[in-house]
Design an enzyme around this catalytic site. Structure first.
Site, PDB file in Angstrom:
ATOM      1  N   GLY A   1       0.865  -1.154   0.092  1.00  0.00           N
ATOM      2  CA  GLY A   1      -0.053   0.165   0.030  1.00  0.00           C
ATOM      3  C   GLY A   1       1.074   1.124  -0.158  1.00  0.00           C
ATOM      4  O   GLY A   1       0.503   2.214  -0.603  1.00  0.00           O
ATOM      5  N   ASP A   2       1.926   1.266   0.686  1.00  0.00           N
ATOM      6  CA  ASP A   2       2.958   2.158   0.643  1.00  0.00           C
ATOM      7  C   ASP A   2       3.496   2.625  -0.843  1.00  0.00           C
ATOM      8  O   ASP A   2       3.747   3.634  -1.142  1.00  0.00           O
ATOM      9  CB  ASP A   2       3.972   2.095   1.827  1.00  0.00           C
ATOM     10  CG  ASP A   2       3.333   1.877   3.360  1.00  0.00           C
ATOM     11  OD1 ASP A   2       2.480   2.178   3.503  1.00  0.00           O
ATOM     12  OD2 ASP A   2       4.143   1.015   4.080  1.00  0.00           O
TER      13      ASP A   2
END
Length: 307
Positions: free
Chosen positions: A248-249
């Site tokens: 996600g990052d």
């Protein structure tokens, strides 16, 4: 400049054993240590995309030194405030399934907070500030809000990666991007969402409440982008899942790094999907070669008008 803020970084100590036997001696099969923290992950992936950033937050002790040295070796600019307490260690115990044991994080003094706010005072109009990850308990519940207010005063953009009420409270301040997954979006509005069709009204609602762009990730079922009046769907990339931590990052890094250059949300979405996939298919974070290999495989469909 893109600023990434990690208020509660960690060393992620990844330990592999064949089987966990409670109350007995367990011997490691393999172990390794990585710098942890969502903002730090974003800076490391931006670096792979040749997008400069300044990684900031709080670091302390020999554990903080490990993280600072790692980032320096990767050529990432840092502006961390050095604190008295040690940076935490998070244990990721892999034994068929994964068990996580996360540290609490350091107590941050008023003097250390003041030093950090002085770093934030250097933010200028047009900069992007990325807020992500947990907040040490000693900073209180409204610390992100303080940073958002600084961004507003400086006319800088901000992106926030958080959940629940904290995310809802940030929306009227017009974050450049939010990225809830489908479960987090359902929790945000207290509803049950079973399909892409179910998700669409709530992604649009986030825009109405103030977000400039919204990405809703659905793991193996792809992702949605909400921008203006339009909704786009990206198919999930095919590959062997090796690492869900940091995907996600990485998606945030791909989107923000590309958007900063192009101001094109659809190109930025494609870059986000490729970068998130590159981390998911790697043991550590995404690297440039795999990102470039995956980017042509990203398939995006405009789905506005079907609903």
């Amino acid at each position: 400049m893109i600023y990434t803020i990690t208020l509660n970084p960690s060393i992620d100590y990844i330990v592999q054993i064949d089987q966990l036997k409670l109350g007995e001696l367990n011997r490691m099969k393999q172990d390794y240590k990585l710098p942890g923290g969502k903002g730090i992950n974003v800076s490391r992936v931006l670096n792979q995309l040749n997008v400069p950033s300044l990684a900031t937050g709080f670091l302390g002790g020999f554990t903080g030194g490990f993280i600072k040295d790692w980032l320096k070796n990767e050529g990432i600019q840092t502006g961390f405030v050095i604190v008295k307490d040690d940076t935490r260690i998070n244990i990721k115990l892999k034994h068929g399934e994964e068990t996580e044991i996360n540290g609490l994080g350091p107590a941050i003094s008023e003097k250390e907070i003041k030093e950090f706010l002085e770093v934030m005072d250097k933010v200028t109009a047009g900069d992007i500030v990325i807020l992500s990850g947990s907040v040490p308990p000693s900073l209180g519940n409204d610390f992100y809000d303080k940073i958002i207010q600084i961004c507003k005063e400086k006319q800088a953009n901000f992106m926030i990666d958080t959940t629940g009420q904290e995310l809802l409270d940030a929306l009227p301040n017009r974050p450049i991007l939010i990225k809830p997954n489908h479960h987090e979006l359902a929790e945000l509005f207290g509803v049950k969402l079973d399909s892409v069709e179910d998700l669409i009204p709530y992604g649009k609602k986030c825009l109405e409440l103030g977000a400039q762009h919204v990405i809703v990730s659905m793991a193996g079922d792809g992702a949605l982008l909400f921008t203006g009046e339009d909704v786009y769907f990206a198919d999930a990339l095919k590959g062997e899942l090796k690492n869900s931590v940091g995907a996600g990052d990485s998606m945030i890094a791909g989107f923000v790094g590309t958007f900063d250059k192009t101001k094109d949300p659809v190109k930025s979405f494609a870059a986000g999907v490729a970068t998130g996939g590159a981390t998911a298919f790697s043991t550590d974070l995404a690297e440039k070669d795999l990102i470039n290999e995956l980017l042509p495989q990203v398939k995006i469909t405009k789905i506005t008008g079907r609903h």
